[in-house]
Every structure is written in structure tokens, then in C-alpha cells.
Design a protein around this motif. Structure first.
Motif, PDB file in Angstrom:
ATOM      1  N   THR A  80     -96.561  11.857 -49.055  1.00 24.06           N
ATOM      2  CA  THR A  80     -96.754  12.975 -48.139  1.00 24.06           C
ATOM      3  C   THR A  80     -95.928  14.169 -48.601  1.00 24.06           C
ATOM      4  O   THR A  80     -94.986  14.034 -49.384  1.00 24.06           O
ATOM      5  CB  THR A  80     -96.352  12.625 -46.697  1.00 24.06           C
ATOM      6  N   ALA A 109     -99.593  13.928 -40.486  1.00 27.91           N
ATOM      7  CA  ALA A 109     -98.918  12.733 -39.997  1.00 27.91           C
ATOM      8  C   ALA A 109     -98.047  13.035 -38.779  1.00 27.91           C
ATOM      9  O   ALA A 109     -97.931  12.215 -37.874  1.00 27.91           O
ATOM     10  CB  ALA A 109     -98.070  12.110 -41.105  1.00 27.91           C
ATOM     11  N   SER A 110     -97.418  14.212 -38.778  1.00 27.22           N
ATOM     12  CA  SER A 110     -96.589  14.620 -37.653  1.00 27.22           C
ATOM     13  C   SER A 110     -96.343  16.116 -37.762  1.00 27.22           C
ATOM     14  O   SER A 110     -96.536  16.715 -38.828  1.00 27.22           O
ATOM     15  CB  SER A 110     -95.252  13.868 -37.637  1.00 27.22           C
ATOM     16  N   THR A 111     -95.910  16.723 -36.672  1.00 28.34           N
ATOM     17  CA  THR A 111     -95.601  18.139 -36.683  1.00 28.34           C
ATOM     18  C   THR A 111     -94.567  18.467 -35.614  1.00 28.34           C
ATOM     19  O   THR A 111     -94.575  17.872 -34.531  1.00 28.34           O
ATOM     20  CB  THR A 111     -96.857  19.012 -36.466  1.00 28.34           C
ATOM     21  N   SER A 112     -93.664  19.385 -35.958  1.00 25.42           N
ATOM     22  CA  SER A 112     -92.703  19.908 -34.988  1.00 25.42           C
ATOM     23  C   SER A 112     -92.964  21.380 -34.727  1.00 25.42           C
ATOM     24  O   SER A 112     -92.126  22.073 -34.136  1.00 25.42           O
ATOM     25  CB  SER A 112     -91.266  19.714 -35.503  1.00 25.42           C
ATOM     26  N   THR A 143     -94.039  17.898 -46.968  1.00 25.66           N
ATOM     27  CA  THR A 143     -93.589  18.567 -45.752  1.00 25.66           C
ATOM     28  C   THR A 143     -93.693  20.067 -45.943  1.00 25.66           C
ATOM     29  O   THR A 143     -93.112  20.618 -46.886  1.00 25.66           O
ATOM     30  CB  THR A 143     -92.143  18.191 -45.408  1.00 25.66           C
ATOM     31  N   GLN A 185    -100.959  11.575 -26.092  1.00 27.03           N
ATOM     32  CA  GLN A 185    -100.725  10.571 -27.117  1.00 27.03           C
ATOM     33  C   GLN A 185    -100.930  11.211 -28.483  1.00 27.03           C
ATOM     34  O   GLN A 185    -101.914  11.920 -28.714  1.00 27.03           O
ATOM     35  CB  GLN A 185    -101.683   9.381 -26.955  1.00 27.03           C
ATOM     36  N   GLY A 186     -99.980  10.937 -29.382  1.00 23.01           N
ATOM     37  CA  GLY A 186    -100.082  11.499 -30.721  1.00 23.01           C
ATOM     38  C   GLY A 186    -101.320  11.052 -31.461  1.00 23.01           C
ATOM     39  O   GLY A 186    -101.834  11.778 -32.320  1.00 23.01           O
ATOM     40  N   THR A 231    -102.908  23.275 -32.587  1.00 20.38           N
ATOM     41  CA  THR A 231    -102.654  21.859 -32.328  1.00 20.38           C
ATOM     42  C   THR A 231    -103.246  21.517 -30.972  1.00 20.38           C
ATOM     43  O   THR A 231    -103.044  22.249 -29.996  1.00 20.38           O
ATOM     44  CB  THR A 231    -101.150  21.552 -32.354  1.00 20.38           C
ATOM     45  N   VAL A 278     -94.703  20.531 -40.728  1.00 19.18           N
ATOM     46  CA  VAL A 278     -95.912  19.714 -40.671  1.00 19.18           C
ATOM     47  C   VAL A 278     -95.862  18.742 -41.844  1.00 19.18           C
ATOM     48  O   VAL A 278     -95.732  19.174 -43.002  1.00 19.18           O
ATOM     49  CB  VAL A 278     -97.197  20.553 -40.740  1.00 19.18           C
ATOM     50  N   VAL A 279     -95.926  17.459 -41.555  1.00 21.60           N
ATOM     51  CA  VAL A 279     -95.973  16.440 -42.600  1.00 21.60           C
ATOM     52  C   VAL A 279     -97.440  16.129 -42.877  1.00 21.60           C
ATOM     53  O   VAL A 279     -98.177  15.710 -41.980  1.00 21.60           O
ATOM     54  CB  VAL A 279     -95.215  15.164 -42.179  1.00 21.60           C
TER      55      VAL A 279
END
Length: 313
Positions: free
Chosen positions: A146, A33-36, A148, A5-6, A116, A69-70
Motif C-alpha cells: 500500500t 484501505a483507510s482514511t483520516s 500513503t 461501518q467502515g 467520502t 489516505v492509505v
């Protein structure tokens, strides 16, 4: 059975002494907030003939490790990304608040190790040799502020336990859009609807022949600072500058009531001549896709100043 889960994901960051070698300690827990960010290794399909209509087994190709990475525009955490993009700052102050001054133009940039974590699996992915390729954000009237960070890494190592240990936490102090201001040549720039800023190191991946398929490094090339400004058309100031081919200084700043601040200054900004359209009865807006260059007097393209309670980065 535990599922990833994120909401439980974590990120830790530390700067490397040797490129591609994660440090033993000194990791910091980073808000995001999020990352790829990840590693992938595509397959090359077999081109061989003479074995029937069914293909032979594919062959592994080179490893690519990169992603975005946000992150929040935060008074403390932002300094890590600024250091990755510009190099070590010049820090002044004997006690808090401290002033960290970053400048563009550094020939060498630091590399990072970023882990991560998905504790419930467990899966801990350590990305080494991480360098910042691009940092961009937008200014507007409302919403969450935010940035990026586009990253290039050497490789990924996955383990069942954390290599970063227990990272040191940060005190989260976020800037908001309502804390922002835009000035031109030291004076407030009125009628700004939105703005975007993008700084790029334009990293050149060193893709040498290696048995592990990783890159040897990533060298910064000619940097670029671009963006856009959307303004309500109220006077000819910006249009006149664009027509004359002159440069101006644009400053994008955020200040918190508690005293923390972030100021990003593009010292020599050039504007294109825009198309002024009348699309209806509403207010007329003009968009300028600007480009920055090195200021001949200062000898640099941009500066960033971060004031917070962090003693050093």
C-alpha cells in the motif's frame, strides 16, 4: 438504527478545473484501505476576567482540512495519485497498453475533489481544493503493498446525498511485494531486505483572512525525495559510494504477469556513511537513509512510469 461501518464506506475522486470548486461530474470510485481525511475547527477558550470563576463561552478558531489516505498500489488507481503529486503525465500509445510518464519539477499541481461516503447514516463529505502533499510506500518481502497519500484540503461540505453521483469504477489490479525489484545504475541491487520511498511537495498553505476560515490555496515549494535501504552487508559498493560522495540512480519497479508495470526512478541518489554494527551471530545489515537531488543532465529529480489500460488521466 443504522450505524456507520467502515466496510460500507466509499470514496470518489475527480480533478478540479477551478481550485476549491467540485466538478459537476467525472468522478471515479477509488479503492482505499483507510482514511483520516477530515475537517476540524478547534475552540479557543476565553481569556477574559471579571466574570467569576466559571469561564465564558469559547470562540471558534480557523478550519483545518487535511489527512491521510492509505491506498493499494494498483495499476490503474495509482495514476490518479501520481497525477496529483507530479502533474499531468505524457501519455503515449494508440491502444492499450498505454504508457503514462510523470516527472518531478512541475511549478503547478492539480487540485482534486474527494467525497467520502457513509451511505447508512447518510453522510457524504465533499472535500474540495485537495492537493497531495506527500506520497510514500515501502518495499519488503511479503505483506500487502500500500501507499500513503498525505493530503491538504481547502474545506469540507457535508450533505445527506452524494454530489459525486455514480462514480465510474476501476478494474483493480494490485501490485504485490513479490512483483518488486530494485536496481542501481541499471543493475539489480542484491541483498536488499527492505526499502522505503517518500516524495514530498512540501505544500505551503496560503492562510489569508477569510470569513469562512478556510485557506486560499496550497503552493508547492522545494520538493524532497528521501527514503531508506536496508541491505545485508555483502560488499563495499554502497559504503564506497557514500564515502566518495557520489550519486547513483535507484529504480524501484513492479511488474504484473498481465503486463502492467510501475517504475519509479530517482536519478541522483546520495547515500550517507552508515554505522556498521555487529550485533550478534546473525547476518550483518546496513541501513542507508538516502536523499535524492536534481540530476544535472536530465534536469529533474525523479520520474515515474505507469503502464496500464487507462487511456488518460
Amino acid at each position: 438504527m443504522a450505524r456507520a461501518q467502515g466496510a460500507r464506506a466509499q470514496m470518489a475522486l475527480a480533478f478540479e478545473t477551478t481550485y476549491g470548486t467540485p466538478p459537476v461530474g467525472g468522478f471515479t470510485k477509488m479503492p482505499f484501505a483507510s482514511t483520516s481525511l477530515g475537517a476540524e475547527q478547534p475552540l479557543q477558550e476565553s481569556e477574559l476576567l471579571g466574570y467569576g470563576r466559571d469561564p465564558l463561552a469559547p470562540v471558534k478558531d480557523a478550519v483545518t482540512a487535511d489527512g491521510d489516505v492509505v491506498v493499494p498500489m494498483d495499476a490503474e488507481a495509482l495514476g490518479f495519485w501520481l497525477k496529483a503529486g507530479f502533474g499531468d503525465p505524457v501519455t503515449t500509445g494508440t491502444e492499450a497498453p498505454y504508457t503514462h510518464a510523470f516527472q518531478s519539477g512541475a511549478w503547478t499541481l492539480p487540485s482534486m475533489s474527494i467525497e467520502t461516503a457513509m451511505p447508512e447514516i447518510p453522510r457524504y463529505a465533499m472535500y474540495s481544493g485537495v492537493m497531495l502533499d506527500q506520497l510514500n510506500w515501502q518495499m519488503q518481502r511479503s505483506g500487502l503493498l500500500t501507499a500513503t497519500a498525505q493530503l491538504v484540503a481547502q474545506g469540507e461540505a457535508v450533505a445527506a446525498a452524494s454530489v459525486a453521483g455514480t462514480p465510474a469504477p476501476l478494474t483493480l489490479k494490485r501490485f504485490g511485494h513479490f512483483n518488486g525489484a530494485v536496481t542501481r545504475n541499471g543493475a539489480p541491487l542484491g541483498n536488499v531486505v527492505s526499502a522505503s520511498i517518500s516524495y514530498a511537495n512540501n505544500l505551503d498553505r496560503i492562510e489569508t483572512i477569510r470569513s469562512d476560515g478556510r485557506i486560499d490555496g496550497a503552493d508547492p515549494t522545494v520538493a524532497a525525495l528521501t527514503g531508506s535501504i536496508e541491505v545485508r552487508f555483502a560488499d563495499q559498493t554502497l559504503v564506497t559510494q557514500a564515502i566518495n560522495g557520489e550519486a547513483c540512480e535507484l529504480e524501484f519497479a513492479y511488474t504484473l504477469p498481465s503486463g502492467e508495470s510501475f517504475t519509479f526512478t530517482a536519478h541522483a541518489v546520495y547515500l550517507p556513511r552508515p554505522r556498521i554494527e555487529i550485533s550478534g551471530p546473525q547476518g550483518i545489515q546496513a541501513s542507508f537513509d538516502w536523499q535524492a537531488a536534481q540530476d544535472s543532465l536530465l534536469g529533474r529529480m525523479c520520474s515515474a512510469t505507469l503502464i496500464n489500460d487507462m487511456e488518460s488521466y
